[in-house]
Write a protein that holds these residues in place. Sequence first.
Motif, mmCIF file in Angstrom:
data_model
loop_
_atom_site.group_PDB
_atom_site.id
_atom_site.type_symbol
_atom_site.label_atom_id
_atom_site.label_comp_id
_atom_site.label_asym_id
_atom_site.label_seq_id
_atom_site.Cartn_x
_atom_site.Cartn_y
_atom_site.Cartn_z
ATOM 1 N N ASP A 170 0.827 -1.205 0.000
ATOM 2 C CA ASP A 170 0.000 0.000 0.000
ATOM 3 C C ASP A 170 0.866 1.261 0.000
ATOM 4 O O ASP A 170 1.851 1.337 0.725
ATOM 5 C CB ASP A 170 -0.924 0.022 1.220
ATOM 6 C CG ASP A 170 -2.078 -0.948 1.053
ATOM 7 O OD1 ASP A 170 -2.231 -1.481 -0.076
ATOM 8 O OD2 ASP A 170 -2.801 -1.182 2.033
ATOM 9 N N GLN A 171 0.462 2.245 -0.758
ATOM 10 C CA GLN A 171 1.190 3.512 -0.889
ATOM 11 C C GLN A 171 2.683 3.245 -1.071
ATOM 12 O O GLN A 171 3.523 3.722 -0.328
ATOM 13 C CB GLN A 171 0.954 4.416 0.332
ATOM 14 C CG GLN A 171 -0.430 4.974 0.457
ATOM 15 C CD GLN A 171 -1.298 4.201 1.443
ATOM 16 O OE1 GLN A 171 -0.789 3.705 2.439
ATOM 17 N NE2 GLN A 171 -2.570 4.094 1.164
ATOM 18 N N VAL A 172 2.984 2.498 -2.106
ATOM 19 C CA VAL A 172 4.362 2.042 -2.324
ATOM 20 C C VAL A 172 5.322 3.212 -2.565
ATOM 21 O O VAL A 172 6.510 3.114 -2.279
ATOM 22 C CB VAL A 172 4.391 1.004 -3.481
ATOM 23 C CG1 VAL A 172 4.121 1.667 -4.832
ATOM 24 C CG2 VAL A 172 5.706 0.245 -3.518
ATOM 25 N N ARG A 198 3.135 7.159 9.589
ATOM 26 C CA ARG A 198 2.087 8.160 9.779
ATOM 27 C C ARG A 198 1.029 8.129 8.702
ATOM 28 O O ARG A 198 0.030 8.843 8.790
ATOM 29 C CB ARG A 198 2.713 9.546 9.816
ATOM 30 C CG ARG A 198 3.687 9.657 10.961
ATOM 31 C CD ARG A 198 4.094 11.080 11.139
ATOM 32 N NE ARG A 198 4.974 11.170 12.284
ATOM 33 C CZ ARG A 198 5.008 12.192 13.113
ATOM 34 N NH1 ARG A 198 4.225 13.211 12.911
ATOM 35 N NH2 ARG A 198 5.825 12.199 14.132
ATOM 36 N N GLY A 199 1.288 7.351 7.650
ATOM 37 C CA GLY A 199 0.299 7.259 6.587
ATOM 38 C C GLY A 199 0.144 8.555 5.812
ATOM 39 O O GLY A 199 -0.921 8.829 5.266
ATOM 40 N N ILE A 200 1.205 9.360 5.781
ATOM 41 C CA ILE A 200 1.144 10.593 4.984
ATOM 42 C C ILE A 200 2.365 10.677 4.080
ATOM 43 O O ILE A 200 3.414 10.130 4.400
ATOM 44 C CB ILE A 200 1.103 11.881 5.847
ATOM 45 C CG1 ILE A 200 2.281 11.914 6.831
ATOM 46 C CG2 ILE A 200 -0.206 12.010 6.571
ATOM 47 C CD1 ILE A 200 2.477 13.268 7.470
ATOM 48 N N THR A 250 2.628 13.724 -4.948
ATOM 49 C CA THR A 250 2.970 14.850 -4.074
ATOM 50 C C THR A 250 2.309 14.704 -2.703
ATOM 51 O O THR A 250 1.327 13.987 -2.556
ATOM 52 C CB THR A 250 2.486 16.197 -4.684
ATOM 53 O OG1 THR A 250 1.050 16.189 -4.745
ATOM 54 C CG2 THR A 250 3.069 16.422 -6.055
ATOM 55 N N PRO A 251 2.846 15.404 -1.683
ATOM 56 C CA PRO A 251 2.207 15.382 -0.367
ATOM 57 C C PRO A 251 0.965 16.274 -0.375
ATOM 58 O O PRO A 251 0.883 17.206 -1.168
ATOM 59 C CB PRO A 251 3.255 15.991 0.564
ATOM 60 C CG PRO A 251 4.488 16.220 -0.251
ATOM 61 C CD PRO A 251 4.082 16.213 -1.683
ATOM 62 N N GLY A 252 0.015 15.983 0.510
ATOM 63 C CA GLY A 252 -1.188 16.804 0.600
ATOM 64 C C GLY A 252 -1.121 17.811 1.723
ATOM 65 O O GLY A 252 -1.786 18.840 1.691
ATOM 66 N N HIS A 253 -0.318 17.510 2.746
ATOM 67 C CA HIS A 253 -0.298 18.410 3.904
ATOM 68 C C HIS A 253 0.297 19.765 3.530
ATOM 69 O O HIS A 253 1.313 19.848 2.856
ATOM 70 C CB HIS A 253 0.494 17.790 5.052
ATOM 71 C CG HIS A 253 0.268 18.504 6.360
ATOM 72 N ND1 HIS A 253 0.889 19.703 6.646
ATOM 73 C CD2 HIS A 253 -0.519 18.236 7.402
ATOM 74 C CE1 HIS A 253 0.492 20.122 7.840
ATOM 75 N NE2 HIS A 253 -0.374 19.243 8.318
ATOM 76 N N ILE A 254 -0.350 20.811 4.031
ATOM 77 C CA ILE A 254 0.025 22.192 3.695
ATOM 78 C C ILE A 254 1.510 22.495 3.968
ATOM 79 O O ILE A 254 2.141 23.226 3.216
ATOM 80 C CB ILE A 254 -0.892 23.189 4.464
ATOM 81 C CG1 ILE A 254 -0.497 24.652 4.244
ATOM 82 C CG2 ILE A 254 -0.951 22.918 5.938
ATOM 83 C CD1 ILE A 254 -0.970 25.206 2.969
ATOM 84 N N ASP A 268 -15.564 3.598 -4.386
ATOM 85 C CA ASP A 268 -16.023 2.315 -3.838
ATOM 86 C C ASP A 268 -16.628 2.474 -2.450
ATOM 87 O O ASP A 268 -17.364 1.618 -1.979
ATOM 88 C CB ASP A 268 -14.824 1.364 -3.725
ATOM 89 C CG ASP A 268 -13.791 1.895 -2.743
ATOM 90 O OD1 ASP A 268 -13.794 1.472 -1.588
ATOM 91 O OD2 ASP A 268 -12.996 2.794 -3.118
ATOM 92 N N SER A 269 -16.292 3.567 -1.756
ATOM 93 C CA SER A 269 -16.712 3.707 -0.367
ATOM 94 C C SER A 269 -18.229 3.873 -0.264
ATOM 95 O O SER A 269 -18.839 4.585 -1.068
ATOM 96 C CB SER A 269 -16.018 4.909 0.257
ATOM 97 O OG SER A 269 -16.659 5.254 1.461
ATOM 98 N N PRO A 270 -18.851 3.209 0.740
ATOM 99 C CA PRO A 270 -20.301 3.370 0.929
ATOM 100 C C PRO A 270 -20.666 4.829 1.211
ATOM 101 O O PRO A 270 -21.792 5.250 0.952
ATOM 102 C CB PRO A 270 -20.606 2.503 2.160
ATOM 103 C CG PRO A 270 -19.394 1.673 2.410
ATOM 104 C CD PRO A 270 -18.237 2.312 1.709
#
Length: 597
Positions: A40-42, A52-54, A75-79, A131-133
């Motif tokens: 995951d997130q290779v 931290r999963g970021i 790219t990173p998402g955190h500001i 895919d998320s409900p």
Amino acid sequence: MNPKYIRNFSIIAHVDHGKSTLADRLLERTGTIPARMMRDQVLDRMDLERERGITIKMQPVRMRYRDYILNLIDTPGHIDFSYEVSRALRAVEGVLLLVDATQGIQAQTLTTLASALAQKCVIIPVISKIDSPAARVDEVTAELAKLVRVPSSEVLAVSGKTGAGVDELLEAIVKRIPSPRESVADEARGLVFDFSYSTHRGIAVYLRVFDGTFKKGQSLAFRAAKKEFIALTTGVFMPDETPVDSLSTGEIGYVVTGIKEPGVVAVGDTVGVTKGLLPALAGYERPRPVVWASVYPESQDDLPLLRKSLERLRLSDSSLSFEEESSGVLGRGFRCGFLGLLHLEIITERLKREFNLALIVTIPTISYAVTKTSGIREIVYTPAKFPEHGDIAQIEEPWAKVVIITPPDSVSALVQLLYEHEAQTLSTETYQDGRIEMIVEMPLRELMRGFFDTLKNISSGYASLSYEILPERPADVVRLDVLVADEPVPAFARVIARRRVGEEAEKMVEKLHAILPKQLFTTKIQARAQGRIIASRTLSAMRKDVTGYLYGGDVSRKNKLLDKQKRGKKKLLERGRGKVNIPEEVFMKMVQSSAEK
Ligand SMILES: Nc1nc2c(ncn2[C@@H]2O[C@H](COP(=O)(O)OP(=O)(O)OP(=O)(O)O)[C@@H](O)[C@H]2O)c(=O)[nH]1
Ligand SMILES: [Mg+2]
């Protein structure tokens, strides 16, 4: 490689909207990473990113799809890491603007879109996590279509989890993203957008090739740094660095320079053949640090290691800045500039882990521009160096333009919060789903004063925020000193809004009173601002007879203790800390950032 068969693009989005997971599916579908190596997130390759999963660092990777070469930069998402995004955008022609179908547009969606448009990137709007409900596909599609001003039919829908929509996405990348422009001359020229370092081969620069071809053995030079070198290897990211014979116009890859000294090469520099005729490419503006904190080694023996480690870290994070300083008590260390509090946390964590350093990190502060009565204007980023109030003609501080998106039920609490943080509202907009977008301006000092944490609390975690720094404006702040036995302690100085100075003074005096050990004499603890004492506590004296609590007549133990006391007093005088002994732990508790939480 003919540039017609190259597509360079970046994935941009708000934090956690699924960029790295979507990249996994693209890598899988194009067979770039064999199934047994997939995880995951290779592309999140740093330990800290995985824990931290970021995403913290941008990551380029090259894929083959049909007859095409696709160069993706995740790219990173955190500001705090938006400098990574802005650098990535200069290396590509298009972006996938991802919006989580369960969340809708968030603050960073707006700011990353604005940077992509400023770089004239072609935008492919994509909604993720379908895919998320909890996905609201139709609603979010409409929202995103409106934002990028295209018909809803042009918004793609994908799931990074199931891979749905990924084939259509690959086709859209090839069709909608323009190929890189042709070379303007037969002369190698490229933009340095990042670099990596390894001890045996030195710095490898990450390049977007704009003209000509780069090859091993070529004589090259950095235009701004005016440094020459021989290309030791050219290669591409698979995502591991993988050597190739050459890098041609339009490609993204790396060149190993063999340069080992830090501080020579900077991102934004142009690399080209020596004595090249083409002008330098437009570079990057150095990002301005947002917060400052001092980093001291717990043991002064580690000072050289700390210096080396910071230099090394700057090779993988060009936004880090630092300069040596010394503080009477903590010894020598570095005043470091960071792009935000998470950036500070990540850097100090990396120093501890990757270089095994034990560190003291002081409370983060922002910088102020102070014009003295003598007319000199200086940037002050250490509170203890803030001039005496009599010498100040004007103080200015940076402001921030802040975008906030929040659910309707938290609006009244938000308005109150904005008031408490001196914010001025510029505009308010209501989205179709009822959420409110507010654009406000506030002093950076107030934004850094726990604003985001409180915002998260009042919105049960649903609000999002993004900001950019604005030029300085006049500030009503004062320097607050803490005095122990009538002596100011420079490490405890702070710069605080005048309206909060009383409250803060009480807090600091109270805290120090609680943790400072009793001295041999009664000790005054005071807070002073603008020449006036505004808070005060008295610490009663320690019991003279340190042996008093010992039972019986064990003379040797008693003498030992008295001896210790004598030695202690001697040490105090030797250390030259005046009459009061402020133990290291007390300093740490008062100045360390973690103690604030
Ligand atoms: N249900 C579902 N969950 C997803 C999907 N894509 C990502 N996620 C989850 O969303 C979270 C964030 O995913 P990432 O891919 O790390 O998001 P990101 O945008 O790369 O995050 P940053 O790089 O930190 O900004 C993870 O917990 C993923 O498992 C998806 O398509 N469906
Ligand atoms: Mg990511």
